[in-house]
Structure formats: C-alpha cells, structure tokens
Design a protein around this motif. Sequence first.
Motif, PDB file in Angstrom:
ATOM      1  N   MET A   1       0.928  -1.067  -0.112  1.00  0.00           N
ATOM      2  CA  MET A   1       0.019  -0.074  -0.117  1.00  0.00           C
ATOM      3  C   MET A   1       0.705   1.434  -0.285  1.00  0.00           C
ATOM      4  O   MET A   1       0.488   2.206  -0.626  1.00  0.00           O
ATOM      5  N   PHE A   2       2.000   0.946   0.543  1.00  0.00           N
ATOM      6  CA  PHE A   2       2.986   2.300   0.658  1.00  0.00           C
ATOM      7  C   PHE A   2       3.132   2.601  -0.905  1.00  0.00           C
ATOM      8  O   PHE A   2       3.486   3.883  -0.919  1.00  0.00           O
ATOM      9  N   GLY A   3       3.770   1.688  -1.677  1.00  0.00           N
ATOM     10  CA  GLY A   3       3.936   2.072  -2.882  1.00  0.00           C
ATOM     11  C   GLY A   3       2.899   2.702  -3.713  1.00  0.00           C
ATOM     12  O   GLY A   3       3.102   3.709  -4.405  1.00  0.00           O
ATOM     13  N   LYS A   4       1.649   2.272  -3.450  1.00  0.00           N
ATOM     14  CA  LYS A   4       0.508   2.996  -4.249  1.00  0.00           C
ATOM     15  C   LYS A   4       0.288   4.360  -3.811  1.00  0.00           C
ATOM     16  O   LYS A   4      -0.044   5.056  -4.466  1.00  0.00           O
ATOM     17  N   LEU A   5       0.538   4.574  -2.544  1.00  0.00           N
ATOM     18  CA  LEU A   5       0.548   5.905  -1.884  1.00  0.00           C
ATOM     19  C   LEU A   5       1.416   6.932  -2.448  1.00  0.00           C
ATOM     20  O   LEU A   5       1.339   7.967  -2.851  1.00  0.00           O
ATOM     21  N   LEU A   6       2.581   6.287  -2.465  1.00  0.00           N
ATOM     22  CA  LEU A   6       3.966   7.150  -3.155  1.00  0.00           C
ATOM     23  C   LEU A   6       3.620   7.403  -4.579  1.00  0.00           C
ATOM     24  O   LEU A   6       3.861   8.474  -4.912  1.00  0.00           O
ATOM     25  N   LYS A   7       3.068   6.554  -5.450  1.00  0.00           N
ATOM     26  CA  LYS A   7       2.934   6.849  -6.678  1.00  0.00           C
ATOM     27  C   LYS A   7       1.568   7.619  -6.970  1.00  0.00           C
ATOM     28  O   LYS A   7       2.022   8.545  -7.752  1.00  0.00           O
ATOM     29  N   GLN A   8       0.886   7.770  -6.048  1.00  0.00           N
ATOM     30  CA  GLN A   8      -0.135   8.722  -6.207  1.00  0.00           C
ATOM     31  C   GLN A   8       0.351  10.220  -5.783  1.00  0.00           C
ATOM     32  O   GLN A   8      -0.160  11.076  -6.364  1.00  0.00           O
ATOM     33  N   GLU A   9       1.048  10.231  -4.911  1.00  0.00           N
ATOM     34  CA  GLU A   9       1.716  11.486  -4.550  1.00  0.00           C
ATOM     35  C   GLU A   9       2.525  11.973  -5.744  1.00  0.00           C
ATOM     36  O   GLU A   9       2.522  13.150  -6.096  1.00  0.00           O
ATOM     37  N   PHE A  10       3.298  11.261  -6.408  1.00  0.00           N
ATOM     38  CA  PHE A  10       3.927  11.821  -7.669  1.00  0.00           C
ATOM     39  C   PHE A  10       3.096  12.309  -8.724  1.00  0.00           C
ATOM     40  O   PHE A  10       3.139  13.062  -9.347  1.00  0.00           O
ATOM     41  N   LYS A  11       1.829  11.323  -8.826  1.00  0.00           N
ATOM     42  CA  LYS A  11       0.967  11.218  -9.749  1.00  0.00           C
ATOM     43  C   LYS A  11       0.309  12.661  -9.916  1.00  0.00           C
ATOM     44  O   LYS A  11      -0.175  13.426 -10.888  1.00  0.00           O
ATOM     45  N   SER A  12       0.076  13.194  -8.687  1.00  0.00           N
ATOM     46  CA  SER A  12      -1.075  14.244  -8.214  1.00  0.00           C
ATOM     47  C   SER A  12      -0.238  15.539  -8.507  1.00  0.00           C
ATOM     48  O   SER A  12      -0.821  16.540  -9.219  1.00  0.00           O
ATOM     49  N   VAL A  13       1.189  15.646  -8.508  1.00  0.00           N
ATOM     50  CA  VAL A  13       1.926  16.970  -8.653  1.00  0.00           C
ATOM     51  C   VAL A  13       2.945  16.762  -9.601  1.00  0.00           C
ATOM     52  O   VAL A  13       3.588  17.857  -9.799  1.00  0.00           O
ATOM     53  N   GLY A  14       3.074  15.730 -10.096  1.00  0.00           N
ATOM     54  CA  GLY A  14       4.443  15.566 -11.012  1.00  0.00           C
ATOM     55  C   GLY A  14       4.460  16.397 -12.301  1.00  0.00           C
ATOM     56  O   GLY A  14       5.369  16.731 -12.548  1.00  0.00           O
ATOM     57  N   LYS A  15       3.277  16.546 -13.009  1.00  0.00           N
ATOM     58  CA  LYS A  15       3.085  17.544 -14.024  1.00  0.00           C
ATOM     59  C   LYS A  15       3.546  18.916 -13.744  1.00  0.00           C
ATOM     60  O   LYS A  15       4.263  19.663 -14.563  1.00  0.00           O
ATOM     61  N   TRP A  16       3.164  19.516 -12.484  1.00  0.00           N
ATOM     62  CA  TRP A  16       3.398  20.808 -12.119  1.00  0.00           C
ATOM     63  C   TRP A  16       5.016  20.998 -11.887  1.00  0.00           C
ATOM     64  O   TRP A  16       5.867  21.608 -12.487  1.00  0.00           O
ATOM     65  N   TYR A  17       5.644  19.936 -11.051  1.00  0.00           N
ATOM     66  CA  TYR A  17       7.000  19.961 -10.689  1.00  0.00           C
ATOM     67  C   TYR A  17       7.865  19.762 -12.187  1.00  0.00           C
ATOM     68  O   TYR A  17       8.750  20.620 -12.338  1.00  0.00           O
ATOM     69  N   LEU A  18       7.357  18.678 -12.889  1.00  0.00           N
ATOM     70  CA  LEU A  18       8.431  18.625 -14.054  1.00  0.00           C
ATOM     71  C   LEU A  18       8.291  19.689 -15.266  1.00  0.00           C
ATOM     72  O   LEU A  18       9.135  19.972 -15.884  1.00  0.00           O
ATOM     73  N   GLY A  19       7.052  20.519 -15.387  1.00  0.00           N
ATOM     74  CA  GLY A  19       6.948  21.558 -15.849  1.00  0.00           C
ATOM     75  C   GLY A  19       7.819  22.650 -15.465  1.00  0.00           C
ATOM     76  O   GLY A  19       8.583  23.338 -16.266  1.00  0.00           O
ATOM     77  N   LEU A  20       7.925  22.839 -14.270  1.00  0.00           N
ATOM     78  CA  LEU A  20       8.874  23.955 -13.476  1.00  0.00           C
ATOM     79  C   LEU A  20      10.428  23.607 -13.660  1.00  0.00           C
ATOM     80  O   LEU A  20      10.991  24.578 -13.978  1.00  0.00           O
ATOM     81  N   TYR A  21      10.590  22.411 -13.635  1.00  0.00           N
ATOM     82  CA  TYR A  21      12.078  21.782 -13.928  1.00  0.00           C
ATOM     83  C   TYR A  21      12.408  22.343 -15.125  1.00  0.00           C
ATOM     84  O   TYR A  21      13.516  22.589 -15.585  1.00  0.00           O
ATOM     85  N   GLY A  22      11.438  21.650 -16.223  1.00  0.00           N
ATOM     86  CA  GLY A  22      11.862  21.989 -17.628  1.00  0.00           C
ATOM     87  C   GLY A  22      12.088  23.590 -17.935  1.00  0.00           C
ATOM     88  O   GLY A  22      13.023  23.936 -18.812  1.00  0.00           O
ATOM     89  N   LEU A  23      11.230  24.379 -17.491  1.00  0.00           N
ATOM     90  CA  LEU A  23      11.083  25.830 -17.671  1.00  0.00           C
ATOM     91  C   LEU A  23      12.550  26.235 -17.227  1.00  0.00           C
ATOM     92  O   LEU A  23      13.158  27.233 -17.712  1.00  0.00           O
ATOM     93  N   SER A  24      13.063  25.710 -15.686  1.00  0.00           N
ATOM     94  CA  SER A  24      14.394  26.073 -15.359  1.00  0.00           C
ATOM     95  C   SER A  24      15.466  25.935 -16.260  1.00  0.00           C
ATOM     96  O   SER A  24      16.130  26.755 -16.509  1.00  0.00           O
ATOM     97  N   ILE A  25      15.386  24.694 -16.703  1.00  0.00           N
ATOM     98  CA  ILE A  25      16.368  24.330 -17.680  1.00  0.00           C
ATOM     99  C   ILE A  25      16.613  25.193 -19.045  1.00  0.00           C
ATOM    100  O   ILE A  25      17.488  25.496 -19.552  1.00  0.00           O
ATOM    101  N   VAL A  26      15.310  25.171 -19.552  1.00  0.00           N
ATOM    102  CA  VAL A  26      15.102  26.061 -20.684  1.00  0.00           C
ATOM    103  C   VAL A  26      15.617  27.531 -20.551  1.00  0.00           C
ATOM    104  O   VAL A  26      16.449  28.098 -21.444  1.00  0.00           O
ATOM    105  N   PHE A  27      15.243  28.098 -19.435  1.00  0.00           N
ATOM    106  CA  PHE A  27      15.867  29.475 -18.982  1.00  0.00           C
ATOM    107  C   PHE A  27      17.409  29.322 -18.877  1.00  0.00           C
ATOM    108  O   PHE A  27      18.107  30.217 -19.374  1.00  0.00           O
ATOM    109  N   ALA A  28      17.915  28.337 -18.509  1.00  0.00           N
ATOM    110  CA  ALA A  28      19.247  28.139 -18.132  1.00  0.00           C
ATOM    111  C   ALA A  28      19.926  27.922 -19.470  1.00  0.00           C
ATOM    112  O   ALA A  28      21.070  28.952 -20.083  1.00  0.00           O
ATOM    113  N   ILE A  29      19.554  27.397 -20.704  1.00  0.00           N
ATOM    114  CA  ILE A  29      20.064  27.357 -21.975  1.00  0.00           C
ATOM    115  C   ILE A  29      19.999  28.826 -22.670  1.00  0.00           C
ATOM    116  O   ILE A  29      20.826  28.976 -23.253  1.00  0.00           O
TER     117      ILE A  29
END
Length: 256
Positions: A1-29
Amino acid sequence: MFGKLLKQEFKSVGKWYLGLYGLSIVFAIILGFWVSHMSQATDSDSFIAIMLTILTFTSFGAIIAALGLSTLVLIIRRFKDNIYGRQGYLTMTLPATTHQILLSKLTAAIIWYFLSILTVGLSIFIIVLINIGWTDLLTGLKEIWVNADFQMIFKEVFVGNLTPYIISFLIGTVGNVLMLYCAIALGHLAESHRVLLSFVAFFVIYAILSTMAMLVLNRTGITEHYYWFTSAFNIVFCLITYFATHYMIKYKLNIQ
C-alpha cells in the motif's frame, strides 16, 4: 500500500514539478547562450543589451525562486489538504496505516526537495558548459584528475567534515519537513484559526530546537565533531516530531 500511496503523490503533482523543472532548464539554456553571445559581441555595453541581460538573469532567478517556493508550498498543501482538508475523509478510509500515509508523504516531499536542488545545479552547469564548451571542460577535468591528491581528498571526504556535513544536511532536511508536518498537526488541534496557529507552532518548535541545540553546544563545547552532533541531535528531533505527528493524526485528527 505504501508504494501505491507514493505513486499517487507523484502522480498528483508530477506535471507541475516537471513543468517547472523543464522551464528552469530552458531558461538556463537561453541564459547560457545569451551570456556567451554578449561576451563576444561588440555592442555588449549598449543600453538594450544590458537591459536584456538583466531581464534574462532576473527571469532565471525568478524561476529558481519559484522552484524553491513552490516545492515548499506543495509539501505543505499536500499534507494539509490530504489529511486535514476534505480529502482527509477519503485518505483516512484507505486500507493503509497511519505510518504508511505519513511516510509516503514524507518520502515524496524529500524526493521533490532534492530534485529541486538537482535542477538548480543542472541549470548552473548548463550555463557554465555553454560558455566554456565541452573541450575546455573535459581538459579541465583531465587536469584535475591528473594533478589531484586522492589521498588528501579521501582523507577530507571520509575523515574530514564533508561526509559528516552531508549526513547532517540529509537528516536536517528530513527534520525540517517533519517540523512542518508537526506544526500543521498542532495547529489543526484547534477549532479555528488553524493556519495561523500552525505558523505559530512552527516558529515555537524552531525556537525551542535552536535554543536546545545552542545550550548543549555551549555546555559541552563540541567543535571538532559538530556535524556528528547535529546529526545525532536531528535524529532525536526527527523521531520526536514523527511520532508526535503520527499520534495527532491517528488519535487527535480534526478534519475541517
């Protein structure tokens, strides 16, 4: 169950984080190529060029600041909304123990925190790499490898302060997240003004922790093994805040 909960945590906010990470790298380039261009341009002292450089650096700084701030905000909101908000009714009916729920949120928070640090480091590396090039970078690394005193490096890393510092930093990071969780849990024991009381609880806990650490350091005079002391101190603090938070969630839960 712990794995399912952790997966849900990443799924819930993953797109927001990955978008911000990508934006940071784009600005760095963009910033890396702009700095490289300005270092070779003949009109680099013009007003427009200076303003564009300032704007680019400011935008990159804003992205990095947003990365750190959003990480903190999302760590707080995920814990508060999923346990003490309306989502808490669903969260607490899941076939999972309180330990699994709390540990999944803690694990996800720590991973996002260090991914944010990694993104900042990668962004800075990209800027440096664009300006010095692979050839000069590899040449510099080769010179370091040839001329490095590995015996001294080994002694500094494993005998000196680097390893104790890293361990202290890692444990301290876990302690900071648990301190946030404990403060939120304390604030939500009240019937009203929960957010305000959570802020108050956080600063009270921080003040008590800082005072205790200074008192112990002043009385013992620990200097040589300072980082090992802070690691041990933070481990005790992590255990106290973790089990205190666990107790309040399991036995004193007051959902809005």
